[in-house]
Structures are given as structure tokens and as C-alpha cells.
Design a protein around this motif. Structure first.
Motif, PDB file in Angstrom:
ATOM      1  N   ASP A 125       0.831  -1.206   0.000  1.00 17.58           N
ATOM      2  CA  ASP A 125       0.000   0.000   0.000  1.00 17.58           C
ATOM      3  C   ASP A 125       0.863   1.252   0.000  1.00 17.58           C
ATOM      4  O   ASP A 125       0.589   2.208  -0.708  1.00 17.58           O
ATOM      5  N   TYR A 126       1.921   1.206   0.812  1.00 19.05           N
ATOM      6  CA  TYR A 126       2.774   2.386   0.889  1.00 19.05           C
ATOM      7  C   TYR A 126       3.402   2.697  -0.477  1.00 19.05           C
ATOM      8  O   TYR A 126       3.325   3.813  -0.980  1.00 19.05           O
ATOM      9  N   VAL A 127       4.007   1.688  -1.068  1.00 16.16           N
ATOM     10  CA  VAL A 127       4.709   1.903  -2.336  1.00 16.16           C
ATOM     11  C   VAL A 127       3.739   2.335  -3.439  1.00 16.16           C
ATOM     12  O   VAL A 127       4.026   3.222  -4.247  1.00 16.16           O
ATOM     13  N   HIS A 128       2.589   1.725  -3.435  1.00 19.59           N
ATOM     14  CA  HIS A 128       1.547   2.053  -4.403  1.00 19.59           C
ATOM     15  C   HIS A 128       1.071   3.499  -4.212  1.00 19.59           C
ATOM     16  O   HIS A 128       1.041   4.295  -5.152  1.00 19.59           O
ATOM     17  N   ASP A 129       0.714   3.849  -2.970  1.00 16.50           N
ATOM     18  CA  ASP A 129       0.201   5.201  -2.709  1.00 16.50           C
ATOM     19  C   ASP A 129       1.277   6.261  -2.911  1.00 16.50           C
ATOM     20  O   ASP A 129       1.010   7.347  -3.421  1.00 16.50           O
ATOM     21  N   PHE A 130       2.508   5.912  -2.522  1.00 16.40           N
ATOM     22  CA  PHE A 130       3.614   6.842  -2.699  1.00 16.40           C
ATOM     23  C   PHE A 130       3.786   7.165  -4.193  1.00 16.40           C
ATOM     24  O   PHE A 130       3.973   8.327  -4.576  1.00 16.40           O
ATOM     25  N   ALA A 131       3.699   6.145  -5.027  1.00 14.72           N
ATOM     26  CA  ALA A 131       3.886   6.349  -6.472  1.00 14.72           C
ATOM     27  C   ALA A 131       2.802   7.253  -7.046  1.00 14.72           C
ATOM     28  O   ALA A 131       3.035   7.998  -7.997  1.00 14.72           O
ATOM     29  N   ILE A 132       1.625   7.202  -6.461  1.00 15.27           N
ATOM     30  CA  ILE A 132       0.535   8.035  -6.966  1.00 15.27           C
ATOM     31  C   ILE A 132       0.592   9.451  -6.379  1.00 15.27           C
ATOM     32  O   ILE A 132       0.424  10.431  -7.089  1.00 15.27           O
ATOM     33  N   ARG A 133       0.899   9.529  -5.083  1.00 18.83           N
ATOM     34  CA  ARG A 133       0.845  10.835  -4.423  1.00 18.83           C
ATOM     35  C   ARG A 133       2.153  11.616  -4.479  1.00 18.83           C
ATOM     36  O   ARG A 133       2.129  12.839  -4.499  1.00 18.83           O
ATOM     37  N   CYS A 134       3.277  10.919  -4.474  1.00 13.74           N
ATOM     38  CA  CYS A 134       4.565  11.625  -4.399  1.00 13.74           C
ATOM     39  C   CYS A 134       5.567  11.221  -5.488  1.00 13.74           C
ATOM     40  O   CYS A 134       6.749  11.007  -5.193  1.00 13.74           O
ATOM     41  N   PRO A 135       5.141  11.056  -6.744  1.00 11.31           N
ATOM     42  CA  PRO A 135       6.114  10.589  -7.749  1.00 11.31           C
ATOM     43  C   PRO A 135       7.257  11.582  -7.960  1.00 11.31           C
ATOM     44  O   PRO A 135       7.023  12.788  -8.045  1.00 11.31           O
ATOM     45  N   MET A 136       8.482  11.061  -8.033  1.00 19.78           N
ATOM     46  CA  MET A 136       9.646  11.912  -8.262  1.00 19.78           C
ATOM     47  C   MET A 136       9.598  12.522  -9.653  1.00 19.78           C
ATOM     48  O   MET A 136       9.994  13.653  -9.863  1.00 19.78           O
TER      49      MET A 136
END
Ligand SMILES: *[C@@H]1O[C@H](CO)[C@@H](O)[C@H](O)[C@H]1NC(C)=O
Ligand SMILES: *[C@@H]1O[C@H](CO)[C@@H](O)[C@H](O)[C@H]1NC(C)=O
Ligand SMILES: *[C@@H]1O[C@H](CO)[C@@H](O)[C@H](O)[C@H]1NC(C)=O
Length: 502
Positions: free
Chosen positions: A297-308
């Protein structure tokens, strides 16, 4: 163009350790079933692209094309032909001149079901991989398996094919992974950098599509998953250099290459390592509270909310995602420690150490890499193909139901009902697709159980059997009245069935 020299300072521990360093060529086997003179089982190496059929087999005819033998351009012939029966065609291709992925793509376009690449020199088998930056145009769309065979076997097969022999082989991935017990341990070696083009995009697509499956497997105790992160280090002579300062934390101990390979722009390698560290800590804290699946969930949500790549990554953004998942921020911070400190970070030290196989498996040097039961998965990170690989890691008969579901079907029943029993008039077959390949198992139709060996015979049995094809019995309709010899009470072939079960 800027040379890579300025960032190539960084060293991968696994690469530096020349003595212990070991890249393992993962294999499957090819069994020649005809001609007689070549009959036998041979090793081949699984290509790191396309979709290998872990846990399964694929039978086909071997075709050696008349020209375009290196498959570097599109074929003007089709390998789809059905003249040799229902079996698919495998194309024999010479190594050299162009990328392996180009060969696979051209063969796939022409209808090949798999490619056997013949090595051009006598040497131990190698892993065919995809190029990092160029030539990846069709990579995501290669769906056939590719294997490399030795020069010797290749020459023998070519000779037979050119002689006009029917060359038939079975590609077999059933033993490509150990399957000792009812739990599969697997690792995903990844990186939080999302700015490396198609490779990073494919990695993120995989996380998105596989997340649900991974979580179900983990929650039910079928798997034990651990994410891992590759980190580089900076040789001591360079720790105070500009390169290492912007790419490393803990005084050059843990580094990642600059995402855009440009120090003056965007994020630095340092930002990537810090995020990698946070992701390891998210897993650690989640695992300690008995919910390791929160990592997905973290990696998934991070990719959506905080993409580099969209410049949305900030420490705050990442913290928001952590908090939204109910993880203890204090524990995470404690795990992360002080990136500026001139000391080891036990978490990243352990990650660096795990990169080296220590004799249990090959070193991890390709990113991303999936390790299943201590063997490295080769092939595209595709949800179905990876699930097949995980499924093939369970001891037979202990696979969870998800392994027998539609997601991992092999579609072998589409052609000729897989050679299983079929009642064409009523459109009923015993062919069933599973991740291990098709099985011939008498079906249950409208609640009526069919019994038999599944290959040559299946008969409706028990209550309701007369509803289906009149139970295979005599029936006559006269003056609007139907007389039938079928009795619902008769249980078909009890004797035969009990024998077939042993
Ligand atoms: C790959 O397949 C997808 C879906 O069929 C298609 O949209 C895409 O253009 C293909 N890409 C390449 C490079 O062939
Ligand atoms: C995760 O938790 C399990 C069970 O408590 C433990 O066996 C495993 O070693 C833990 N993994 C990591 C990487 O801490
Ligand atoms: C036969 O059954 C299959 C699967 O249930 C279905 O996809 C197919 O369309 C059917 N064919 C006919 C001719 O009814």
C-alpha cells in the motif's frame, strides 16, 4: 553526450566482491521427443524478458527458417501454420547481430509460440537479457517465452530440421524453482527511483497490478514476502567529492545514482537512498506489527501521491502516506536514523549484505529482481507470469486456490480441447486450464458431476444425469411422449472410476 564517468564512481558491493560474486544463470529444460536420434533432456537458459511458463510445459514443433535466421528483421513467413496438428511452432534462431528482444518480437509477430536461440559459440549458457535504454520499444509487448540453447544442441536440431525430420520438443519449467513446502518465500529487489523510463514504469505497473494478489497471499499465510533495496557505496577516496555528497548518505556508505544523471537538476541520488531507506523501514515496522502487506500500500500510494518524476516527492508527502496507513511515525524515524551521521545504518548494512547470495543464490545485480524460494525469477514482471512462478514454488497439491484461477490460465484448452475428452454436441469438455498446464478432469455441468478418466471418457453421474444428453442412454419420442432408458438412480461406471483414482 555526457559520459557516465562522473556518477560511475559508485560501486555495487556484489560487483566488487569478485571472489564471492556470482551471477546465476537460471534454467529450464528442453526435452527433445523426436527425432529418435536426439531424444533426451537438455538444459536451456531462461531469457529475462517475455513470459516464461514457470511450473508448466509447452510442447511444439521446431522450425528453422529458410532466411532471416537471426530474426533481426520482420519475417515474411508465418509460423502459425496448423499443418502439423494442434501443436504450436517454436522458431530456432541464430544468436547475433541484434538484441535478443528484437528476435523475440519478430518471431512473435510471425506467430511463433516460443523462440530457441542457438548460442554462437561453445560456452556455458548465459542469461539473455533486455537492453537497458535502447531497443526496449516492444519489450512490454513480448509475451512468448525465450530460451537459449547450446551451440551443439542448436546445430543438431538445425540439421534435423533441414533434413526434413519432424522435430518435436517439450519446454519444461516445472523444476525451474524449488517447491519444497506449503509456503513460498519471495523477495522483490526494487528502487524508489521512478525516473528511469520504461523499466521504472514497468516496475510500478507491476506493483500496481500485483498488489492485491500479493496481499491476499500474505494475509492467508501462503507466502512470506520481503522487499529489498539495492544500494551502492562510494569508495573511500571519493567520500568528500561532490558526486558522493549528492548521491550518498552516512558519509558515502549508502548511495544511489542520480535519477536524471544530472547533479544540477531535480532530485539527487541521496533523495532516492533516503526514500529507499524509508520504504525498508515501512516494511520493518509494518512487519513487526504483523501487517507486512502494508508495504504494498505504501509503495503504491507513494507512487501516486509523491512521484519523483512529477517533482511531487517531499519528506512531508512521504510522511503523509505513512501516517495515512496508520504506521507509527516515531518507529519509522527511529529506524531511519540520522542520514548525515558518519556511522553505519544497520538497516541499509543488512540490505547491502543481502545483495550477495552467500552461496544460497546468485548475487542480485539486475534491478528489479524477483527472488522466489531463493532462485531469481527471469522474465517480464507481469502479474500472471509472476503468479505462475510463485505458484510453482508450492509443494504439489498445496497451492492456494488463487493458483488455479483464471489469472494463471494457460489457454491450452482453446486448441483441440487440450486433447482431453470432449462432447462436441453438448459443448462439454474435461479440459481445464491451470498454471501447471492443462489437466483433463471430468467436469461438473449444471450441478451434474461427470466421472471418468478425463481423457477418453466422462459420463454424467448421479441425480440429474438424465438432464444432460439423456445420460448417454437410449431415448425415443413417439406421439409426443418420450420414453427413456435413463434412470437418475443409476450411478455410472463406479467400478471404472474407483480404479481410475489410484
Ligand atoms: C504494446 O501493446 C499495447 C496494447 O496492445 C499498445 O497500445 C502499444 O502501442 C504496444 N507498444 C509497442 C511499442 O508495440
Ligand atoms: C517479518 O516477520 C516475520 C514474522 O514475525 C519474521 O519471521 C521475519 O523475519 C520478519 N522479516 C523481516 C525482514 O524483519
Ligand atoms: C462452449 O463453451 C465455452 C465455454 O463454456 C464457450 O466459450 C463457447 O462459446 C461454447 N461454444 C458453443 C459452440 O456453444
Amino acid at each position: 553526450m555526457m559520459g557516465p564517468a562522473w556518477w560511475a564512481v559508485l560501486v555495487l558491493l556484489a560487483m566488487a566482491d569478485a571472489v564471492a560474486g556470482r551471477f546465476v544463470v537460471e534454467k529450464n529444460s528442453v526435452q527433445v521427443t523426436s527425432p529418435e536420434s536426439l531424444k533426451g533432456k537438455y538444459e536451456c537458459a531462461i531469457g529475462n524478458f517475455g513470459l516464461p511458463q514457470y511450473g508448466g510445459t509447452l510442447q511444439g514443433w521446431v522450425v528453422y527458417p529458410k532466411d532471416n535466421r537471426q530474426a533481426c528483421k520482420e519475417f515474411d513467413v508465418s509460423f502459425k501454420g496448423h499443418k502439423s496438428g494442434a501443436r504450436p511452432n517454436f522458431v530456432l534462431i541464430d544468436r547475433g547481430e541484434c538484441f535478443f528482444t528484437t528476435k523475440a518480437w519478430n518471431a512473435q509477430l510471425a506467430g511463433a509460440a516460443a523462440i530457441l536461440v542457438v548460442d554462437s559459440k561453445d560456452e556455458p549458457l548465459i542469461t539473455m537479457d533486455n537492453p537497458e535504454d535502447t531497443g526496449t520499444k516492444h519489450l512490454e509487448n513480448i509475451t512468448i517465452p525465450s530460451v537459449l540453447i547450446t551451440k551443439k544442441l542448436g546445430e543438431d536440431l538445425k540439421k534435423s530440421a533441414e533434413n526434413g525430420d519432424m522435430v518435436s520438443v517439450l519446454l519444461d519449467w516445472r523444476e525451474s524453482l524449488p517447491h519444497p513446502d506449503e509456503r513460498v518465500e519471495y523477495e522483490f529487489w526494487t528502487n524508489s527511483n521512478d525516473e528511469c523510463g520504461p523499466k521504472c514504469d514497468m516496475q510500478m505497473d507491476f506493483v500496481k497490478s500485483f498488489r492485491g494478489t500479493a496481499q491476499v497471499l500474505e494475509q492467508k499465510g501462503y507466502t512470506q514476502f520481503t522487499p529489498h533495496y539495492i544500494t551502492w557505496y562510494c569508495p573511500e577516496a571519493f567520500t568528500v567529492s561532490k558526486q558522493c555528497k549528492s548521491q550518498c548518505i552516512n558519509h558515502g556508505r549508502y548511495c544511489a545514482p542520480d535519477p536524471e544523471q544530472d547533479f544540477s537538476k531535480g532530485y539527487d541520488g541521496k533523495d532516492v537512498v533516503v526514500q529507499n531507506l524509508h520504504q525498508v523501514c515501512v516494511f520493518k515496522v509494518a512487519n513487526d506489527t504483523g501487517k507486512p502487506w502494508l508495504w504494498w500500500d505504501y509503495v503504491h500510494d507513494f507512487a501516486i501521491r509523491c512521484p519523483m518524476k512529477e517533482k511531487k516527492y517531499t519528506h512531508e508527502c512521504a510522511s503523509h502516506v505513512i501516517k495515512s496507513l496508520g504506521l507509527d511515525m516515531d518507529k519509522i524515524n527511529k529506524c531511519v536514523g540520522d542520514p548525515e551521521a558518519d556511522e553505519e545504518n544497520p538497516i541499509l548494512k543488512a540490505e547491502q549484505d543481502a545483495q550477495i547470495g552467500h552461496g544460497k543464490r546468485g548475487d542480485v545485480t539486475i534491478l528489479p529482481t524477483l527472488v522466489v524460494n531463493n532462485r531469481q525469477y527471469r522474465g517480464k514482471l507481469d502479474k500472471g507470469a509472476v503468479l505462475k512462478a510463485i505458484c510453482s514454488g508450492f509443494e504439489e497439491t498445496t497451492e492456494p486456490a488463487i493458483c488455479l484461477s483464471e489469472d494463471v490460465q494457460t489457454n491450452e484448452c482453446l486448441e483441440n480441447h487440450g486433447g482431453c475428452w470432449v462432447d462436441k454436441a453438448n459443448n462439454v469438455t474435461a479440459c481445464k486450464d491451470t498454471f501447471r498446464g492443462r489437466v483433463c478432469e471430468c467436469p461438473i455441468v449444471k450441478g451434474v458431476k461427470f466421472v471418468g478418466d478425463g481423457y477418453t471418457n466422462c459420463e454424467a453421474s448421479g441425480v440429474g444425469r438424465c438432464e444432460i444428453n439423456n445420460g448417454g442412454c437410449w431415448k425415443e419420442t413417439k406421439n409426443g411422449k418420450t420414453i427413456s432408458a435413463c434412470s437418475n438412480l443409476k450411478v455410472a461406471n463406479v467400478h471404472k472410476v474407483s480404479r481410475a483414482m489410484v
